[in-house]
Write a protein that holds these residues in place. Structure first.
Motif, PDB file in Angstrom:
ATOM      1  N   UNK A   3      -3.332  -4.915   1.333  1.00  0.00           N
ATOM      2  CA  UNK A   3      -4.444  -3.991   1.113  1.00  0.00           C
ATOM      3  C   UNK A   3      -4.619  -3.660  -0.375  1.00  0.00           C
ATOM      4  N   UNK A   4      -3.544  -3.606  -1.124  1.00  0.00           N
ATOM      5  CA  UNK A   4      -3.646  -3.346  -2.564  1.00  0.00           C
ATOM      6  C   UNK A   4      -4.447  -4.444  -3.249  1.00  0.00           C
ATOM      7  N   UNK A   5      -4.163  -5.688  -2.876  1.00  0.00           N
ATOM      8  CA  UNK A   5      -4.900  -6.818  -3.446  1.00  0.00           C
ATOM      9  C   UNK A   5      -6.368  -6.773  -3.039  1.00  0.00           C
ATOM     10  N   UNK A   6      -6.619  -6.457  -1.767  1.00  0.00           N
ATOM     11  CA  UNK A   6      -8.000  -6.365  -1.280  1.00  0.00           C
ATOM     12  C   UNK A   6      -8.791  -5.318  -2.069  1.00  0.00           C
ATOM     13  N   UNK A   7      -8.174  -4.156  -2.286  1.00  0.00           N
ATOM     14  CA  UNK A   7      -8.858  -3.089  -3.007  1.00  0.00           C
ATOM     15  C   UNK A   7      -9.067  -3.456  -4.469  1.00  0.00           C
ATOM     16  N   UNK A   8      -8.081  -4.101  -5.063  1.00  0.00           N
ATOM     17  CA  UNK A   8      -8.226  -4.538  -6.457  1.00  0.00           C
ATOM     18  C   UNK A   8      -9.386  -5.510  -6.600  1.00  0.00           C
ATOM     19  N   UNK A   9      -9.537  -6.395  -5.629  1.00  0.00           N
ATOM     20  CA  UNK A   9     -10.640  -7.359  -5.667  1.00  0.00           C
ATOM     21  C   UNK A   9     -11.991  -6.659  -5.581  1.00  0.00           C
ATOM     22  N   UNK A  10     -12.013  -5.464  -4.994  1.00  0.00           N
ATOM     23  CA  UNK A  10     -13.250  -4.690  -4.874  1.00  0.00           C
ATOM     24  C   UNK A  10     -13.364  -3.647  -5.996  1.00  0.00           C
ATOM     25  N   UNK A  11     -12.491  -3.769  -6.999  1.00  0.00           N
ATOM     26  CA  UNK A  11     -12.448  -2.835  -8.136  1.00  0.00           C
ATOM     27  C   UNK A  11     -12.187  -1.393  -7.707  1.00  0.00           C
ATOM     28  N   UNK A  12     -11.343  -1.230  -6.697  1.00  0.00           N
ATOM     29  CA  UNK A  12     -10.932   0.094  -6.238  1.00  0.00           C
ATOM     30  C   UNK A  12      -9.472   0.271  -6.639  1.00  0.00           C
ATOM     31  N   UNK A  13      -9.212   1.307  -7.426  1.00  0.00           N
ATOM     32  CA  UNK A  13      -7.859   1.559  -7.905  1.00  0.00           C
ATOM     33  C   UNK A  13      -6.978   2.184  -6.841  1.00  0.00           C
ATOM     34  N   UNK A  14      -5.727   1.810  -6.852  1.00  0.00           N
ATOM     35  CA  UNK A  14      -4.744   2.386  -5.939  1.00  0.00           C
ATOM     36  C   UNK A  14      -3.468   2.638  -6.733  1.00  0.00           C
ATOM     37  N   UNK A  15      -2.861   3.777  -6.495  1.00  0.00           N
ATOM     38  CA  UNK A  15      -1.624   4.124  -7.198  1.00  0.00           C
ATOM     39  C   UNK A  15      -0.585   4.528  -6.161  1.00  0.00           C
ATOM     40  N   UNK A  16       0.621   4.074  -6.381  1.00  0.00           N
ATOM     41  CA  UNK A  16       1.745   4.405  -5.516  1.00  0.00           C
ATOM     42  C   UNK A  16       2.772   5.156  -6.358  1.00  0.00           C
ATOM     43  N   UNK A  17       3.294   6.261  -5.820  1.00  0.00           N
ATOM     44  CA  UNK A  17       4.310   7.020  -6.526  1.00  0.00           C
ATOM     45  C   UNK A  17       5.500   7.243  -5.611  1.00  0.00           C
ATOM     46  N   UNK A  18       6.659   7.279  -6.202  1.00  0.00           N
ATOM     47  CA  UNK A  18       7.895   7.553  -5.478  1.00  0.00           C
ATOM     48  C   UNK A  18       8.395   8.938  -5.887  1.00  0.00           C
ATOM     49  N   UNK A  19       8.740   9.752  -4.900  1.00  0.00           N
ATOM     50  CA  UNK A  19       9.240  11.091  -5.205  1.00  0.00           C
ATOM     51  C   UNK A  19      10.499  11.009  -6.065  1.00  0.00           C
ATOM     52  N   UNK A  20      11.301  10.017  -5.763  1.00  0.00           N
ATOM     53  CA  UNK A  20      12.555   9.856  -6.501  1.00  0.00           C
ATOM     54  C   UNK A  20      12.314   9.461  -7.961  1.00  0.00           C
ATOM     55  N   UNK A  21      11.355   8.575  -8.184  1.00  0.00           N
ATOM     56  CA  UNK A  21      11.080   8.081  -9.537  1.00  0.00           C
ATOM     57  C   UNK A  21      10.078   8.931 -10.309  1.00  0.00           C
ATOM     58  N   UNK A  22       9.157   9.572  -9.585  1.00  0.00           N
ATOM     59  CA  UNK A  22       8.050  10.299 -10.230  1.00  0.00           C
ATOM     60  C   UNK A  22       7.914  11.737  -9.719  1.00  0.00           C
ATOM     61  N   UNK A  23       8.986  12.524  -9.719  1.00  0.00           N
ATOM     62  CA  UNK A  23       8.891  13.870  -9.145  1.00  0.00           C
ATOM     63  C   UNK A  23       7.841  14.747  -9.817  1.00  0.00           C
ATOM     64  N   UNK A  24       7.570  14.505 -11.091  1.00  0.00           N
ATOM     65  CA  UNK A  24       6.589  15.332 -11.802  1.00  0.00           C
ATOM     66  C   UNK A  24       5.182  15.156 -11.221  1.00  0.00           C
ATOM     67  N   UNK A  25       4.872  13.987 -10.714  1.00  0.00           N
ATOM     68  CA  UNK A  25       3.570  13.744 -10.087  1.00  0.00           C
ATOM     69  C   UNK A  25       3.429  14.623  -8.844  1.00  0.00           C
ATOM     70  N   UNK A  26       4.473  14.698  -8.059  1.00  0.00           N
ATOM     71  CA  UNK A  26       4.453  15.484  -6.827  1.00  0.00           C
ATOM     72  C   UNK A  26       4.409  16.980  -7.124  1.00  0.00           C
ATOM     73  N   UNK A  27       5.132  17.391  -8.136  1.00  0.00           N
ATOM     74  CA  UNK A  27       5.175  18.813  -8.487  1.00  0.00           C
ATOM     75  C   UNK A  27       3.894  19.286  -9.171  1.00  0.00           C
ATOM     76  N   UNK A  28       3.170  18.375  -9.798  1.00  0.00           N
ATOM     77  CA  UNK A  28       1.955  18.777 -10.508  1.00  0.00           C
ATOM     78  C   UNK A  28       0.714  18.805  -9.611  1.00  0.00           C
ATOM     79  N   UNK A  29       0.824  18.264  -8.406  1.00  0.00           N
ATOM     80  CA  UNK A  29      -0.301  18.261  -7.472  1.00  0.00           C
ATOM     81  C   UNK A  29      -0.111  19.419  -6.493  1.00  0.00           C
ATOM     82  N   UNK A  30      -1.000  20.394  -6.529  1.00  0.00           N
ATOM     83  CA  UNK A  30      -0.872  21.598  -5.703  1.00  0.00           C
ATOM     84  C   UNK A  30      -0.826  21.271  -4.213  1.00  0.00           C
ATOM     85  N   UNK A  31      -1.658  20.348  -3.768  1.00  0.00           N
ATOM     86  CA  UNK A  31      -1.680  19.991  -2.341  1.00  0.00           C
ATOM     87  C   UNK A  31      -0.336  19.415  -1.896  1.00  0.00           C
TER      88      UNK A  31
END
Length: 85
Positions: A3-31
């Motif tokens: 699905x990531x490749x499919x979306x990239x082909x349609x110029x739709x961005x997708x980002x994956x984050x890991x809580x273990x590797x990127x805790x600041x991303x999780x803590x900075x998003x209120x939801x």
């Protein structure tokens, strides 16, 4: 392609984050922060599309992602599962 490749082909961005590797991303998003506070890490993974929570506690299927984005699935499902491959 996945699905990531499919979306990239349609110029739709997708980002994956890991809580273990990127805790600041999780803590900075209120939801996400609120979900983690109320439901704990069992709420992970969390899928957001355009800033809206679409699914928690499990990874979305390819079909779910395409449906949320309003993309017609032009492939036939051959795996027999309800969420399809």
């Amino acid at each position: 392609p996945n699905v990531s490749d499919e979306l990239s082909q349609k110029n739709i961005g997708i980002k994956w984050y890991s809580y273990k590797s990127d805790p600041e991303i999780f803590e900075s998003n209120t939801q996400i922060k609120d979900i983690l506070k109320s439901q704990g890490k069992s709420s992970l993974p969390v899928t957001l599309i355009d800033g809206k929570i679409k699914k928690t506690g499990a990874y979305p299927t390819r079909i779910e992602i395409l449906n949320w984005l309003g993309i017609d699935d032009n492939k036939k499902c051959t795996c027999g599962g309800s969420g399809c491959c």
